[in-house]
Design an enzyme around this catalytic site. Sequence first.
Site, short mmCIF file in Angstrom:
data_model
loop_
_atom_site.label_atom_id
_atom_site.label_comp_id
_atom_site.label_asym_id
_atom_site.label_seq_id
_atom_site.Cartn_x
_atom_site.Cartn_y
_atom_site.Cartn_z
N CYS A 41 44.16 20.78 28.93
CA CYS A 41 44.86 20.46 30.35
C CYS A 41 44.21 19.86 31.30
O CYS A 41 42.90 19.99 31.63
CB CYS A 41 45.25 21.94 30.79
SG CYS A 41 45.87 21.99 32.58
N CYS A 101 50.00 16.47 28.30
CA CYS A 101 50.38 17.71 27.97
C CYS A 101 50.66 18.30 26.62
O CYS A 101 51.54 17.66 26.19
CB CYS A 101 51.02 18.38 28.99
SG CYS A 101 51.98 19.82 28.47
N CYS A 127 53.81 19.41 26.10
CA CYS A 127 54.97 18.37 26.42
C CYS A 127 55.17 17.71 25.33
O CYS A 127 56.56 17.21 25.01
CB CYS A 127 54.54 17.69 27.59
SG CYS A 127 54.30 18.65 29.19
N CYS A 131 43.52 21.60 34.42
CA CYS A 131 42.31 22.55 34.26
C CYS A 131 40.64 21.87 34.31
O CYS A 131 39.88 22.52 34.88
CB CYS A 131 42.39 23.37 32.93
SG CYS A 131 44.13 24.08 32.94
#
Length: 485
Positions: free
Chosen positions: A388, A46, A49, A391
């Site tokens: 992502c 991520c 992140c 996703c």
Amino acid sequence: MLKLFFFVVLARVALASDVIEFTDDDFDSKIGDHGMILVEFFAPWCGHCKKLAPEYEVAATRLKGIVGLAKVDCTVHNNVCQKYGVSGYPTLKIFRDGEDAGAYDGPRNADGIVSHLKKQAGPASVELKTEADFTKYVGDRDASVVGFFADGGSPAKAEFLKSASALRESFRFAHTNSEDLLQKHGVEGEGIILFRPSRLNNKFEESSVKFSEDKFTNAKIKQFIQDNIFGMCPHMTDDNKDQMKGKDLLVAYYDVDYEKNPKGSNYWRNRLTFETLCNKGYQPELQFKSRQRFIHVLSYYQQKLPVSGFYFSTGSVQCFGFFHRRDGKALERFLQDYFDGKLKRYLKSEPIPENNDGPVKTVVAENFDAIVNEEDKDVLIEFYAPWCGHCKSLEPKWKELGEKLSSDPNIVIAKMDATANDVPSQYEVRGFPTIFFSPAGQKMSPKKYEGGREVSDFISYLKEEATNPLVAQEEETSKKNKIEL
């Protein structure tokens, strides 16, 4: 021997983090060891992140012994992430005595995390016993709300503490029963005074505001704070920017530095903003921002980066115009153009697709109204990020869903890259993918989708929520009737 030495050194470096790592096996048994702890649920791939990681490490070190910071890798320890409803990364939650106390919605930089959690960790309202305590407390860079109560057990104080507990994440609270302090500030029996930061003192408004209601209630106290905390022209920072959302704002950008040059920072703030708005009767709330601290916003508007600048934004997060002339007349004309509807609205948007006839409609900021809001159709829209992983996993299922419902004239399946386009304010996107259902006729009240991520889950949801019966459902019913005949 030398190899062993390097191994030991590296091992010590690897163990130097002050962020606690929880797993599926030990989360439930260890979370209760902390009176209060912040937990980050993350995925290694991520992007958000990765950006948060170094700030989180610094904050953990600075908060060591005050508030714990922990993390859970949801790609490895999925059970605990599912238990707490983690659907996007990073998700941050505060736990108190082992119980989920709600989402962390504060800043995501080290300074902001430390400031936010210190407010959470200490008492909701600090007791001030002496004049020295009071002077030090109200001398902070942020505003202070102080309750004065001669009777330490009064109902008014109880209501004040309720407000402090509810708003402790956002504002600073203190209370006192010192007779000297009550007398000095003209309080007879009980009262509440909001003290604005001394660095923002000016001749256009009082440096403190007294609570004027006859009855002390939690609701009235909270409203008093919300109405007065920032004054006419607050200095926007990373810590308080989210508290100003949803209002009509004139935003001024300057080289603001209240540490090294408070006088110079206030000069143009007073001259261009207060004088012009007070004299001309315009009423939008003002914000005053550091040009360097918010330089990404100026870049977003694709302007040259001047020493100063203004833009006007509405509560619906529509931004209009931009100028950077340092005189009141220019500001006056700028505002008049806004009220006359002559200013250009700024949108961050990808180009509108030339071909958008596929089963899943591609939505960008420039065509959002045309696809989602203006047509009298139900819309199920996914907000995603290109990087992502979840996703990417959802993409083929989302396309299959669009194909299954492609013949339904009342349903639109859509997607939008939320990293490359402005997202309307009523769609709160904090992680990816985030899915919303926008019913026909209720476009200002979309519903966040919280169900499963299989095609059958989406179909079941739409059968329940769709304004009109799904075509797919009708076809299935028709086939069943033919078999029965």
